[in-house]
Design a protein around this motif. Structure first.
Motif, PDB file in Angstrom:
ATOM      1  N   ALA A   1       0.826  -1.216   0.000  1.00  0.00           N
ATOM      2  CA  ALA A   1       0.000   0.000   0.000  1.00  0.00           C
ATOM      3  C   ALA A   1       0.861   1.266   0.000  1.00  0.00           C
ATOM      4  CB  ALA A   1      -0.921  -0.017   1.212  1.00  0.00           C
ATOM      5  N   THR A   2       2.158   1.139   0.321  1.00  0.00           N
ATOM      6  CA  THR A   2       3.028   2.329   0.346  1.00  0.00           C
ATOM      7  C   THR A   2       3.698   2.596  -1.008  1.00  0.00           C
ATOM      8  OG1 THR A   2       5.044   1.127   1.001  1.00  0.00           O
ATOM      9  CG2 THR A   2       3.593   1.881   2.785  1.00  0.00           C
ATOM     10  N   ILE A   3       3.509   1.744  -1.998  1.00  0.00           N
ATOM     11  CA  ILE A   3       4.145   1.980  -3.306  1.00  0.00           C
ATOM     12  C   ILE A   3       3.520   3.231  -3.932  1.00  0.00           C
ATOM     13  CG2 ILE A   3       4.525   1.062  -5.636  1.00  0.00           C
ATOM     14  CD1 ILE A   3       4.440  -1.763  -4.405  1.00  0.00           C
ATOM     15  N   PRO A   4       4.326   4.262  -4.237  1.00  0.00           N
ATOM     16  CA  PRO A   4       3.756   5.525  -4.712  1.00  0.00           C
ATOM     17  C   PRO A   4       2.820   5.381  -5.912  1.00  0.00           C
ATOM     18  CG  PRO A   4       6.011   5.876  -4.066  1.00  0.00           C
ATOM     19  CD  PRO A   4       5.778   4.391  -3.977  1.00  0.00           C
ATOM     20  N   LEU A   5       3.118   4.497  -6.855  1.00  0.00           N
ATOM     21  CA  LEU A   5       2.227   4.363  -8.006  1.00  0.00           C
ATOM     22  C   LEU A   5       0.970   3.546  -7.695  1.00  0.00           C
ATOM     23  CD1 LEU A   5       4.498   4.104 -11.209  1.00  0.00           C
ATOM     24  CD2 LEU A   5       2.904   5.926 -10.589  1.00  0.00           C
ATOM     25  N   GLY A   6       0.853   3.069  -6.461  1.00  0.00           N
ATOM     26  CA  GLY A   6      -0.405   2.487  -6.004  1.00  0.00           C
ATOM     27  C   GLY A   6      -0.669   1.052  -6.393  1.00  0.00           C
ATOM     28  N   ARG A   7       0.363   0.339  -6.836  1.00  0.00           N
ATOM     29  CA  ARG A   7       0.158  -1.079  -7.179  1.00  0.00           C
ATOM     30  C   ARG A   7       1.498  -1.797  -7.174  1.00  0.00           C
ATOM     31  NH1 ARG A   7       1.988  -2.371 -12.320  1.00  0.00           N
ATOM     32  NH2 ARG A   7       2.239  -0.657 -13.787  1.00  0.00           N
ATOM     33  N   ALA A   8       1.411  -3.142  -7.090  1.00  0.00           N
ATOM     34  CA  ALA A   8       2.628  -3.951  -7.229  1.00  0.00           C
ATOM     35  C   ALA A   8       3.007  -4.001  -8.706  1.00  0.00           C
ATOM     36  CB  ALA A   8       2.366  -5.360  -6.711  1.00  0.00           C
ATOM     37  N   GLY A   9       4.259  -4.367  -8.967  1.00  0.00           N
ATOM     38  CA  GLY A   9       4.706  -4.506 -10.350  1.00  0.00           C
ATOM     39  C   GLY A   9       4.210  -5.811 -10.955  1.00  0.00           C
ATOM     40  N   GLU A  10       4.091  -5.814 -12.270  1.00  0.00           N
ATOM     41  CA  GLU A  10       3.785  -7.035 -13.017  1.00  0.00           C
ATOM     42  C   GLU A  10       5.050  -7.435 -13.776  1.00  0.00           C
ATOM     43  OE1 GLU A  10       1.055  -8.723 -12.757  1.00  0.00           O
ATOM     44  OE2 GLU A  10       0.029  -7.207 -11.545  1.00  0.00           O
TER      45      GLU A  10
ATOM     46  N   TYR B   1      15.730   1.549 -11.810  1.00  0.00           N
ATOM     47  CA  TYR B   1      14.710   1.121 -10.838  1.00  0.00           C
ATOM     48  C   TYR B   1      13.365   0.983 -11.540  1.00  0.00           C
ATOM     49  CZ  TYR B   1      17.824   1.642  -6.906  1.00  0.00           C
ATOM     50  OH  TYR B   1      18.848   1.455  -6.017  1.00  0.00           O
ATOM     51  N   VAL B   2      12.727  -0.162 -11.325  1.00  0.00           N
ATOM     52  CA  VAL B   2      11.401  -0.422 -11.917  1.00  0.00           C
ATOM     53  C   VAL B   2      10.522  -0.816 -10.736  1.00  0.00           C
ATOM     54  CG1 VAL B   2      10.162  -1.695 -13.703  1.00  0.00           C
ATOM     55  CG2 VAL B   2      12.626  -1.330 -13.948  1.00  0.00           C
ATOM     56  N   ASP B   3      10.136   0.185  -9.944  1.00  0.00           N
ATOM     57  CA  ASP B   3       9.542  -0.136  -8.639  1.00  0.00           C
ATOM     58  C   ASP B   3       8.414   0.805  -8.214  1.00  0.00           C
ATOM     59  OD1 ASP B   3      10.915   2.161  -7.999  1.00  0.00           O
ATOM     60  OD2 ASP B   3      11.919   1.343  -6.236  1.00  0.00           O
ATOM     61  N   GLY B   4       7.783   1.445  -9.174  1.00  0.00           N
ATOM     62  CA  GLY B   4       6.630   2.291  -8.834  1.00  0.00           C
ATOM     63  C   GLY B   4       6.976   3.474  -7.950  1.00  0.00           C
ATOM     64  N   GLY B   5       8.258   3.829  -7.865  1.00  0.00           N
ATOM     65  CA  GLY B   5       8.665   4.993  -7.074  1.00  0.00           C
ATOM     66  C   GLY B   5       9.090   4.674  -5.651  1.00  0.00           C
ATOM     67  N   HIS B   6       9.166   3.380  -5.311  1.00  0.00           N
ATOM     68  CA  HIS B   6       9.477   3.018  -3.920  1.00  0.00           C
ATOM     69  C   HIS B   6      10.878   3.463  -3.499  1.00  0.00           C
ATOM     70  CE1 HIS B   6       7.181  -0.147  -1.330  1.00  0.00           C
ATOM     71  NE2 HIS B   6       7.061   1.086  -0.884  1.00  0.00           N
ATOM     72  N   ASP B   7      11.876   3.248  -4.347  1.00  0.00           N
ATOM     73  CA  ASP B   7      13.239   3.632  -3.950  1.00  0.00           C
ATOM     74  C   ASP B   7      13.350   5.152  -3.808  1.00  0.00           C
ATOM     75  OD1 ASP B   7      16.105   2.810  -3.481  1.00  0.00           O
ATOM     76  OD2 ASP B   7      16.364   4.259  -5.107  1.00  0.00           O
ATOM     77  N   ALA B   8      12.682   5.874  -4.711  1.00  0.00           N
ATOM     78  CA  ALA B   8      12.705   7.346  -4.615  1.00  0.00           C
ATOM     79  C   ALA B   8      12.059   7.800  -3.312  1.00  0.00           C
ATOM     80  CB  ALA B   8      11.976   7.951  -5.814  1.00  0.00           C
ATOM     81  N   MET B   9      11.038   7.066  -2.887  1.00  0.00           N
ATOM     82  CA  MET B   9      10.358   7.429  -1.637  1.00  0.00           C
ATOM     83  C   MET B   9      11.260   7.163  -0.423  1.00  0.00           C
ATOM     84  SD  MET B   9       6.812   5.852  -0.195  1.00  0.00           S
ATOM     85  CE  MET B   9       7.499   4.597   0.865  1.00  0.00           C
ATOM     86  N   PHE B  10      11.930   5.988  -0.438  1.00  0.00           N
ATOM     87  CA  PHE B  10      12.760   5.628   0.713  1.00  0.00           C
ATOM     88  C   PHE B  10      14.093   6.378   0.739  1.00  0.00           C
ATOM     89  CE2 PHE B  10      10.304   1.492   0.615  1.00  0.00           C
ATOM     90  CZ  PHE B  10       9.668   1.701   1.829  1.00  0.00           C
TER      91      PHE B  10
END
Ligand code: NAD
Length: 253
Positions: free
Chosen positions: A205-214, A239-248
């Protein structure tokens, strides 16, 4: 005719990369422990040598691309498989096929992870990068599965950065992707886990793009890195992670 080899092709991200390359009209062979064009075990030195021999035979005119997706997760019952498959299974295959890539001025993509920055055991990282098997075995006895996994992925990314200039001088572009949480067989188990399931759902739920990757999200990024459109991209970790690394880690560039 083009020539691409994808490891870990029987499942998840590797299968999606094969599909994407086939859709693009490329000539692709998959390598895996089972259900693959080339069946090989990348967890042992002899398995890796056999994999290189089979690949050289299958691609006598050289390789346009190599994608090293085969990997085991942090829940592997045998901890030593984590560095053997994820790190040595990628770099030894790449080194064995470097000449075939050079012949066609090809590109290689390694699959790291956005969990790589979490690795902190420098002795383990150095042992991996230096290929010191005894030191790897000594360190791994002290590590959790998570630390062993993150370490294997950070060492892979660092090794890629260290080697990319030399590979580039031979005409081979070397890059890596760092996927975030991607729905594959590797993650399915943890999501259903009675103990960790809730924590995983909160994390998703914390992934900035709002979903898990496919798997296709990662395959598309790899397809780009292999393509001529990425002709000047070399030594990059994407990084292909919906913005998670940028957030952390917003200040990490
Ligand atoms: P997956 O389990 O669906 O696929 C992994 C494949 O690797 C399987 O087909 C398996 O048979 C193969 N493999 C494992 N050990 C092997 C061996 N000894 N020899 C040959 N093949 C072997 O997993 P996935 O999620 O598609 O993972 C692909 C890569 O992406 C892995 O390197 C993984 O660490 C990485 N990754 C995955 C995620 C994720 O969230 N799924 C996130 C970051 C990185």
């Amino acid at each position: 005719m083009s020539g691409y080899l994808v490891t870990g092709s029987a499942s998840g991200i590797g299968a999606a990369v094969c599909e994407r390359l086939l859709d693009d009209g490329e000539n692709v062979l998959g390598l895996d422990r089972q259900d693959a064009d080339i069946v090989a075990d990348l967890s042992t030195v002899s398995g890796r040598r056999g994999a290189v021999e089979q690949a050289l035979e299958a691609f006598p005119e050289g390789l346009d691309g190599l994608v090293c997706c085969a990997g085991v997760g942090s829940t592997s019952a045998t901890l030593s498989l984590i560095p053997e498959v994820n790190f040595f299974g990628s770099i030894e295959l790449l080194e064995g096929l470097a000449g075939a890539l050079q012949r066609r001025r090809g590109a290689a993509v390694l699959v790291s992870s956005n969990s790589a920055p979490q690795a902190t055991d420098e002795a383990y990282l150095q042992a991996l990068i230096n290929g010191d098997r005894e030191a790897v075995a000594a360190r791994i006895a002290e590590l959790s599965g998570h630390a062993a996994y993150c370490g294997s992925k950070q060492a892979l990314a660092r090794w890629m950065r260290q080697q990319a200039p030399a590979y580039a001088r031979r005409g081979v572009r070397l890059n890596a992707v760092a996927p975030g949480y991607t729905r594959t067989a590797m993650t399915a188990e943890t999501e259903q886990h009675p103990e960790y399931g809730d924590a995983i759902r909160e994390f998703l739920a914390t992934i900035p793009l709002g979903r898990a990757g496919e798997p296709s999200d990662v395959a598309n990024a790899i397809g780009f890195l292999l393509s001529g459109e990425a002709g000047f991209v070399c030594g990059s970790l994407l990084y292909v992670d919906g913005g998670h690394d940028a957030m952390f880690r917003p200040d990490n560039i």
